[in-house]
Scaffold this motif. Structure first.
Motif, PDB file in Angstrom:
ATOM      1  N   UNK A 227       5.898  11.910  39.467  1.00 26.25           N
ATOM      2  CA  UNK A 227       6.155  10.472  39.418  1.00 26.25           C
ATOM      3  C   UNK A 227       7.194  10.002  40.428  1.00 26.25           C
ATOM      4  N   UNK A 228       7.799  10.893  41.160  1.00 29.62           N
ATOM      5  CA  UNK A 228       8.827  10.471  42.104  1.00 29.62           C
ATOM      6  C   UNK A 228       8.249   9.447  43.087  1.00 29.62           C
ATOM      7  N   UNK A 229       8.958   8.342  43.242  1.00 27.95           N
ATOM      8  CA  UNK A 229       8.512   7.281  44.138  1.00 27.95           C
ATOM      9  C   UNK A 229       7.571   6.283  43.491  1.00 27.95           C
ATOM     10  N   UNK A 230       7.085   6.594  42.295  1.00 26.03           N
ATOM     11  CA  UNK A 230       6.147   5.704  41.605  1.00 26.03           C
ATOM     12  C   UNK A 230       6.877   4.790  40.631  1.00 26.03           C
ATOM     13  N   UNK A 231       6.207   3.739  40.227  1.00 24.06           N
ATOM     14  CA  UNK A 231       6.648   2.871  39.144  1.00 24.06           C
ATOM     15  C   UNK A 231       5.849   3.251  37.901  1.00 24.06           C
ATOM     16  N   UNK A 232       6.489   3.825  36.871  1.00 26.23           N
ATOM     17  CA  UNK A 232       5.743   4.194  35.656  1.00 26.23           C
ATOM     18  C   UNK A 232       5.018   3.005  35.041  1.00 26.23           C
ATOM     19  N   UNK A 299       8.193   5.951  28.275  1.00 26.33           N
ATOM     20  CA  UNK A 299       7.291   4.848  27.982  1.00 26.33           C
ATOM     21  C   UNK A 299       5.881   5.146  28.452  1.00 26.33           C
ATOM     22  N   UNK A 300       5.761   5.721  29.660  1.00 26.89           N
ATOM     23  CA  UNK A 300       4.441   6.095  30.183  1.00 26.89           C
ATOM     24  C   UNK A 300       3.820   7.184  29.311  1.00 26.89           C
ATOM     25  N   UNK A 301       4.620   8.190  28.965  1.00 30.15           N
ATOM     26  CA  UNK A 301       4.092   9.298  28.169  1.00 30.15           C
ATOM     27  C   UNK A 301       3.643   8.845  26.785  1.00 30.15           C
ATOM     28  N   UNK A 302       4.441   8.013  26.147  1.00 37.85           N
ATOM     29  CA  UNK A 302       4.096   7.551  24.802  1.00 37.85           C
ATOM     30  C   UNK A 302       2.842   6.679  24.812  1.00 37.85           C
ATOM     31  N   UNK A 303       2.685   5.876  25.877  1.00 43.46           N
ATOM     32  CA  UNK A 303       1.520   4.990  25.961  1.00 43.46           C
ATOM     33  C   UNK A 303       0.247   5.770  26.264  1.00 43.46           C
TER      34      UNK A 303
END
Length: 526
Positions: A227-232, A299-303
């Motif tokens: 995820x580095x550089x990304x917006x979750x 938040x990304x993981x839970x969703x």
């Protein structure tokens, strides 16, 4: 004016290659580099080799500074025998600590001009899709066809394994960053489709491209490598905007637990990932950001509720502990190592050939290896080598550089290089728990004896499994130096068996995907 005796004395120990690489302006003077150092260089604070720090020596020893003596010359003829120190051994630590910065400041050095996507970018990308094939979308921090490293090789192997059966779409940030992106709307992806460069797409264009995929080929499966550089938040919106198949999330390192993906407090020491509200995080340059950083990824993981994929059991243990996340987990070995039963090791010829493999970075233990080589300068029992893709000039004459680049097309390049140079011992000295250490597997495959730092990562697991009787684990730099200086290493290597091995590259997440008949990939999710 330097006299001839001084020049001759210094010339024997002077590292011309190092001097010219560090001070290219010397070429303009059209004089012999050693003459330049003796006449001008030491007065300007230049160093004659990586082994000797001119400024440190003059600041530490007032008598030499007051006498106006060439410090390197003095060290050679008298200083060394008097027990004087050539450089500050803790200098690397002090430098890193003094320059440790939170990633929000480091970002300033990463900024590039990102050209907005063309209006027809979506059409050009869609033209690279092969009709009738199911789709895999992978996500990582950079372009795996341009940059080299462990994660990039895993992705390349994965794409290669799936290339005959799926459309493989890869998304990376058009603006690379050493942290999460703060963008919540105007994020731009750099895209590859079936290994071909497909340009850049914004969020809307990416959503429309995926709509085409879903309509014609069914719901894609997602593989989040990094995820580095990304917006979750952007990524969650993109994945959630269309039906999707199974989602995999790789624990290649510990970025999900901290912006400092190797969990280094103030960039110098492994912290073991304490709670983000702990005092330990309070004294770290990365601690202020850690709570928000973890919350965004959580938040990304839970969703998405992905399947967590770890490259080793050691990685999974540390990842779950430091992130506090416990999902359905699948452990994947990103490569297999087959080793021989072992054979008597020939009587070690001296000097023992001692190697360091991979990136010459602090968290990989490079500073400790370099210090070891400098400490043993002139010791006829050892000679030292560094095997990496990096350019020369970053180390002294005590270490011979061998240029090696491991690519998807030549995965055995490192093993071959170690064999060609007859390496007896490899020092694997990472100061963090590596999730999967390609280099230690390569060293074992090449029949090298392994000297490793004791820790909780994959290095310890690998040598216990494959090289328990031809390796040694130590706790600290002092133990490492003692092992070499005492000569005990020579005896241990002599009495150990020598094993050779074969590396089988990983297929990445392809190992987890049902490629026959790929039915699950092409099912639409209601």
């Amino acid at each position: 004016m330097s006299n001839e005796y001084e020049l001759c004395t210094v010339r024997e120990y002077f590292d011309k290659k190092y001097y010219l690489s560090m001070y290219p302006d010397v070429v303009l003077h059209e004089v012999e580099p050693v003459f330049h150092y003796c006449e001008y260089g030491w007065r300007e604070g230049r160093n004659p080799s990586a082994d000797f720090d001119t400024t440190f020596y003059l600041e530490r020893y007032d008598d030499i500074r007051a006498a106006g003596i060439n410090p390197f010359y003095h060290y050679i003829v008298a200083g060394k025998s008097e027990g004087r120190v050539a450089r500050d051994r803790s200098g690397a630590l002090k430098h890193r600590l003094a320059h440790a910065r939170p990633q929000r400041e480091v970002v300033k050095d990463w900024m590039i001009e990102v050209i907005p996507p063309a209006n027809d970018a979506e059409e050009k990308a869609a033209a690279l899709l092969i009709e009738g094939r199911p789709t895999v979308v992978s996500v990582s921090h950079d372009d795996y066809r341009v940059n080299f490293g462990g994660v990039q090789n895993v992705i390349a192997d994965e794409q290669g394994e799936l290339s005959d059966e799926v459309n493989y779409i890869h998304l990376s940030p058009a603006q690379p960053l050493p942290k999460l992106s703060d963008e919540i709307d105007d994020f731009i992806f750099s895209v590859r489709i079936n290994s071909a460069e497909a340009g850049r797409l914004d969020l809307d264009q990416s959503q429309r491209l995926l709509s085409r995929v879903v309509a014609s080929q069914g719901a894609p499966r997602w593989i989040i490598h990094h995820l580095m550089g990304h917006s979750p938040e952007i990524l969650t919106r993109l994945i959630g905007s269309q039906p999707s198949g199974k989602i995999f999330f790789w624990a290649h390192d510990f970025f999900a637990a901290c912006e400092s993906y190797a969990l280094l407090r103030n960039d110098i020491a492994y912290c073991a990932g304490p709670p983000p509200d702990s005092m330990a995080c309070g004294i770290c340059v990365h601690g202020r950001e850690r709570g928000e950083h973890m919350a965004r990824i959580r938040g990304l993981l839970d969703t998405l509720s992905p399947t967590i994929v770890a490259p080793s059991r050691a990685a999974l243990r540390v990842w779950e502990r430091t992130t506090g996340c416990h999902f359905e987990s699948v452990v994947v070995n990103p490569g297999e190592l087959f080793v021989s039963a072992g054979e008597p090791r020939p009587e070690p010829r001296l000097p023992l050939r001692v190697g360091f493999i991979g990136t010459r970075s602090f968290h990989k233990g490079w500073v400790s290896f370099e210090d070891l080589a400098l400490d043993l300068a002139g010791d006829r029992r050892y000679c030292f080598y560094a095997f990496s893709s990096e350019a020369e000039g970053a180390h002294g004459s005590q270490i011979e550089h061998v240029s090696v680049r491991v690519t998807p097309e030549n995965r055995n390049a490192m093993v071959d290089a170690l064999l060609i140079h007859g390496i007896d011992v490899v020092v694997s000295w990472s100061i963090w728990p590596e999730t999967y250490c390609f280099t230690v597997h390569e060293a074992i495959a090449a029949g090298a004896f392994i000297v490793a730092r004791f820790g909780e990562g994959n290095v310890g697991d690998a040598i216990k499994q494959f090289a328990s009787d031809c390796s040694v684990e130590l706790s600290c730099d002092a133990d490492l130096n003692h092992l070499f200086k005492s000569g005990k290493l020579v005896t241990i290597v002599r009495d150990s068996p020598r094993r050779y091995g074969a590396l089988v590259p990983s297929m990445g997440t392809a190992d987890l995907i049902d490629t026959n008949p790929m039915a699950e990939l092409s099912e639409e999710v209601a």
